[in-house]
Design an enzyme around this catalytic site. Structure first.
Site, mmCIF file in Angstrom:
data_model
loop_
_atom_site.group_PDB
_atom_site.id
_atom_site.type_symbol
_atom_site.label_atom_id
_atom_site.label_comp_id
_atom_site.label_asym_id
_atom_site.label_seq_id
_atom_site.Cartn_x
_atom_site.Cartn_y
_atom_site.Cartn_z
ATOM 1 N N HIS A 36 0.928 -1.237 0.069
ATOM 2 C CA HIS A 36 -0.004 -0.053 -0.067
ATOM 3 C C HIS A 36 0.798 1.158 0.104
ATOM 4 O O HIS A 36 0.312 2.297 0.048
ATOM 5 C CB HIS A 36 -0.913 0.010 1.076
ATOM 6 C CG HIS A 36 -2.374 -0.820 1.080
ATOM 7 N ND1 HIS A 36 -2.240 -2.291 1.299
ATOM 8 C CD2 HIS A 36 -3.453 -0.354 0.833
ATOM 9 C CE1 HIS A 36 -3.337 -2.462 1.046
ATOM 10 N NE2 HIS A 36 -4.262 -1.683 0.391
ATOM 11 N N GLY A 178 -20.684 6.129 -14.206
ATOM 12 C CA GLY A 178 -19.915 7.291 -13.696
ATOM 13 C C GLY A 178 -19.098 8.190 -14.726
ATOM 14 O O GLY A 178 -18.283 7.272 -15.343
ATOM 15 N N GLU A 201 -24.151 8.362 -16.874
ATOM 16 C CA GLU A 201 -23.690 9.244 -15.735
ATOM 17 C C GLU A 201 -25.286 9.921 -15.311
ATOM 18 O O GLU A 201 -25.855 10.114 -15.950
ATOM 19 C CB GLU A 201 -23.099 10.432 -16.645
ATOM 20 C CG GLU A 201 -22.842 11.608 -15.830
ATOM 21 C CD GLU A 201 -22.541 11.289 -14.200
ATOM 22 O OE1 GLU A 201 -22.716 12.436 -13.556
ATOM 23 O OE2 GLU A 201 -21.538 10.787 -13.963
ATOM 24 N N HIS A 441 6.179 28.486 -33.572
ATOM 25 C CA HIS A 441 5.380 28.037 -34.643
ATOM 26 C C HIS A 441 5.921 26.750 -35.250
ATOM 27 O O HIS A 441 7.332 27.083 -35.522
ATOM 28 C CB HIS A 441 5.131 29.098 -35.374
ATOM 29 C CG HIS A 441 4.250 28.768 -36.635
ATOM 30 N ND1 HIS A 441 2.970 28.569 -36.632
ATOM 31 C CD2 HIS A 441 4.802 28.052 -37.941
ATOM 32 C CE1 HIS A 441 2.465 27.976 -37.805
ATOM 33 N NE2 HIS A 441 3.563 27.957 -38.681
#
Length: 454
Positions: A36, A178, A201, A441
């Site tokens: 954990h 969900g 949802e 760019h």
């Protein structure tokens, strides 16, 4: 007797323990067991999920790069190799956590922690335990999967995000209950690899915490990718059968009976505090969240701090790291970061979603005079080069002084681009300030220049 005992070794816990130990305090961090250490984020959350997504999105983009002349042949997907790769990633990262704690001379003890009184905790069970005392405690016990009121996890047919990382093969179909960040990320994973993906949802939009236009856009993009999306949707009954799980899906307008090989429940998380025996240490809580003041100190016991998912701040690892720093600064007597901090929210679905600062809804609620400036990625050359020109950048700014108040991005690398606005908002920059800057760019970032210039 320690200067500080930290309960939990997730992002909040290991960060504060390391900082305090490096600052000269005697520190002990308590975690259930070695596996954990690193918490949900490292073991069953952020890190493995993003590793899964990286492979899936590569497959998703393969068709585009074939059109660019790359001879790619995808002959299937080997979940065992992805799991092995993810396991190595977790182990490597966890080694870093252990090294950090070792460098700070932090002692680690394994077992379940519970308070005996305001100065003492018990670590372990009734048969094998020890008592530890400290001047201060930091509760960083994290959170767990929120159970659905109807759908019961069985680890096989009905799973949480934790069990996704144990799958031996991809399901042919999946219902994701969900549509928040976790649900949308796993929807991208499964759909990109050929699983028939459906999201249900309960609220009116995907990503309920984001502005409405982001929720609508991600829904449209997901549907364009072949997913089925239902909002305002509720599961009213289910039955596990030999060929999968049969569910009744109610959207208010209609009811459907559908069958899926797997159901993934991702409806949020709940704080891990029930086992801590908070009451005996005079620690007030609300719905299992530890109640803290602006200094992250318990409102009822000034020896106790709480950080991370166990308090009512956003359950994000980067927020937990920041809270850990603030608590360490206080205990070490250093200058403390201010309470108010601007931080990004990020979702690694495809297209990515990110936001920062104040939302449109909040600005309207507070009566702040503002405008939203939006520029789409459609004309951006770099977006086209990357094979996805969907999405937009939206900037919210104060119309009285032109200061940037918030921003949202949906599209390529949104989770990276959002940090340009992190700097802008924290530096109180205006739209005019950004318009005077030169962006490279071709880049995705130059769309920001377009937004502030035109």
């Amino acid at each position: 007797m320690y200067d500080v005992i930290v309960i939990g070794a997730g992002p909040a816990g290991y960060e504060v323990a390391s900082l305090l130990g490096s600052g000269g305090k005697s520190v002990c961090v308590i975690e259930k067991d070695e596996k954990h250490v690193g918490g949900t984020c490292l073991n069953w959350g952020c890190i493995p999920a993003k590793n899964f997504l990286e492979s899936a999105i590569f497959v998703k983009k393969a068709k585009y790069f074939e059109s660019c002349g790359v001879d790619i042949s995808i002959n299937g997907f080997d979940m065992s190799k992805l799991k092995a790769n993810t396991c190595r990633l977790i182990c490597d990262t966890k080694t870093g956590v252990f090294n950090m704690l070792k460098k700070g001379k932090v002692e680690i003890k394994y077992g379940t922690a519970s308070f005996i009184d305001e100065n003492t905790i018990k670590v372990g069970d009734d048969e094998n335990s020890e008592e530890l005392t400290a001047t201060n405690f930091v509760i960083a016990s994290g959170s767990s999967h929120r159970n659905h009121p109807l759908l019961k996890l069985d680890g096989k047919n009905i799973i949480s995000s934790k069990e996704v990382f144990k799958l031996d093969s991809l399901p042919k179909s999946i219902l994701i209950v969900g549509g928040g960040a976790i649900g949308c990320e796993f929807a991208t994973f499964f759909n990109s690899l050929g699983t028939k993906t459906h999201i249900a949802e309960f609220t009116p939009k995907l990503l309920p915490a984001e502005d409405d236009d982001l929720g609508k856009t991600i829904k449209r993009e997901f549907e364009r990718q072949g997913m089925k999306i239902d909002v305002k949707a509720n599961i009213t009954s289910y039955k596990v059968k030999e060929n999968g799980v049969e569910v009744t899906l109610d959207t208010g307008k209609k009811q459907e009976i559908l069958t899926f090989e797997k159901i993934l429940v991702s409806i949020g998380r709940v704080p891990n505090s029930k086992a801590l025996n908070l009451e005996v240490a005079n620690i007030k809580s609300d719905r299992d969240f530890v109640e803290v003041d602006e200094n992250l100190k318990s409102i009822s016991n000034d020896k106790i701090y709480a950080i991370g998912d166990v308090i009512k701040t956003p359950a994000l690892a980067h927020v937990a790291f920041h809270e850990a720093k603030r608590v360490a600064q206080q205990i070490l007597g250093q200058e403390v970061f201010t309470q108010k901090a601007i931080f990004p929210s990020v979702t690694f679905c495809s297209p990515q979603v990110a936001s920062i600062g104040v939302s449109e809804a909040k600005l309207k609620e507070e009566g702040v005079p503002f405008k939203a400036k939006k520029v789409f990625f459609k004309p951006n050359a770099k977006a086209k080069i990357k094979g996805d020109d969907s999405g937009f950048i939206k900037i919210l700014y104060n119309t009285e002084n032109n200061k940037i108040l918030g921003a949202s991005i949906i599209g390529n690398d949104a989770t990276e681009l959002i940090h340009e606005f992190l700097v802008a908002i924290n530096s109180n920059l205006t739209m005019d300030d950004l318009s005077k800057m030169i962006f490279a760019h071709p880049t995705l970032s130059e769309s920001i220049l377009e937004a502030v210039t035109h």
